[in-house]
Motif scaffolding. Sequence first.
Motif, short mmCIF file in Angstrom:
data_model
loop_
_atom_site.label_atom_id
_atom_site.label_comp_id
_atom_site.label_asym_id
_atom_site.label_seq_id
_atom_site.Cartn_x
_atom_site.Cartn_y
_atom_site.Cartn_z
N UNK A 212 0.85 -1.20 0.00
CA UNK A 212 0.00 0.00 0.00
C UNK A 212 0.89 1.25 0.00
N UNK A 213 0.35 2.35 -0.49
CA UNK A 213 1.12 3.59 -0.50
C UNK A 213 1.45 4.08 0.91
N UNK A 253 -20.63 -25.36 -15.91
CA UNK A 253 -19.94 -25.56 -14.63
C UNK A 253 -18.48 -25.09 -14.70
N UNK A 254 -18.10 -24.43 -15.78
CA UNK A 254 -16.69 -24.08 -15.99
C UNK A 254 -16.51 -22.57 -15.97
N UNK A 255 -15.47 -22.13 -15.23
CA UNK A 255 -15.07 -20.73 -15.24
C UNK A 255 -13.61 -20.66 -15.64
N UNK A 256 -13.32 -19.92 -16.70
CA UNK A 256 -11.93 -19.73 -17.12
C UNK A 256 -11.29 -18.67 -16.24
N UNK A 257 -10.19 -19.04 -15.56
CA UNK A 257 -9.51 -18.09 -14.67
C UNK A 257 -8.13 -17.79 -15.21
N UNK A 258 -7.61 -16.62 -14.85
CA UNK A 258 -6.33 -16.15 -15.38
C UNK A 258 -5.45 -15.64 -14.24
N UNK A 259 -4.15 -15.72 -14.46
CA UNK A 259 -3.20 -15.22 -13.46
C UNK A 259 -3.29 -13.71 -13.33
N UNK A 260 -3.20 -13.23 -12.09
CA UNK A 260 -3.00 -11.80 -11.82
C UNK A 260 -1.50 -11.56 -11.87
N UNK A 261 -1.02 -10.96 -12.95
CA UNK A 261 0.42 -10.85 -13.16
C UNK A 261 1.06 -9.67 -12.45
N UNK A 262 0.29 -8.60 -12.23
CA UNK A 262 0.89 -7.44 -11.55
C UNK A 262 -0.19 -6.62 -10.86
N UNK A 263 0.23 -5.93 -9.80
CA UNK A 263 -0.63 -5.02 -9.03
C UNK A 263 0.18 -3.76 -8.78
N UNK A 264 -0.39 -2.60 -9.12
CA UNK A 264 0.31 -1.33 -8.91
C UNK A 264 -0.61 -0.36 -8.17
N UNK A 265 -0.09 0.32 -7.15
CA UNK A 265 -0.86 1.29 -6.38
C UNK A 265 -0.64 2.70 -6.93
#
Length: 356
Positions: A212-213, A253-265
């Motif tokens: 966090x900032x 019954x299927x949900x395609x999920x993806x990687x969270x590659x980056x998070x920037x504040x």
Amino acid sequence: MSGLFGTASASATSNTVGDLSKDVAILNPPDDTASDLAFSSARDFLAVSSWDKKVRIYEISASGQSEGKHLYEHDAPVLSVDWSKDGSKVVSAGADKQAKVCDLQTGQTAQVAAHDQTIKCAKFFELPNAGAPMLVTGSWDKTIKYWDLRSSNPVGSVTCQERVYTMDVRNSLLVIGTADRYINVVNLADPMKFYKTLQSPLKWQTRVVSCFTDSSGFAIGSIEGRCAIQYVEDKDAGSNFSFKCHRDPPTGNTTQVYAVNDISFHPQHGTFSTAGSDGTFHFWDKDAKHRLKGYPAVGGSITATTFNASGTIFAYAVGYDWSKGFSANNPNYPNKVMLHPVQGEECKPRPSVKKR
């Protein structure tokens, strides 16, 4: 309303779907996927590390134009890049098991750190009364090491539970994410021990941690399309939560999920972005538990993101992230670094919520 790349209409920010039409590609991008992005806090210089073994530094003008200012090389893919606080130096590290510092004033580059395995992360930090910037490096050899640039040997080393996958520093807060979902929190006033160790509240592999900032906590992103908000102190634990993101709408019954590659504040507002393998990025307000904006897919996985110091530019790298293995890579896969002008209310927190 004036924006970085011209004027935006007020209606463009009136709903939750963001506008990519003013995004600009930097000129002469890396020859392979960008692994990390970092803006200088002193001026709008963007450092880009890449799988092509190079670090490139661009100057970004107020109109969104980019100009290459400097380039230097490693002996293997570069996985991490960061700026010193005064904007005079860049550190980079990668699969050649070393970290290098480039002095922008002289153009000189020198090796300043080494590990027994790939260095996944390298960050500058400053200790009170130290008089000089310090480095912390995190490696697949399961250690973090601290370095004084005036010495060729580490001034300290701490062994983690597993390989270091991600790391972030803000003020005196250092957060380290390793394999097996361990999260180590370090108070840099006492850097040789873990202030706290936890396992990620997310059930799958940690991809990114971001402070966090205000240094009161950090966000965690996983390969399974989830993000967790975690406060450092136990007294704030009631504010911890996690949420789903970067997923396709379920089909049957299927949900395609993806990687969270980056998070920037965002440096001013304390709101944050998530970006993923699905090629989208989103802006969020953690205090209101609210998504501010979601953006259309950009045509390829987003591998890295960062805001500039004033919070007026959001940079994101598009390239193959290997989330679908060798067979999904091809020469026509997009490879670029984009600059998104942050306009109007895009990153501003919801006004009804009191900010900490």
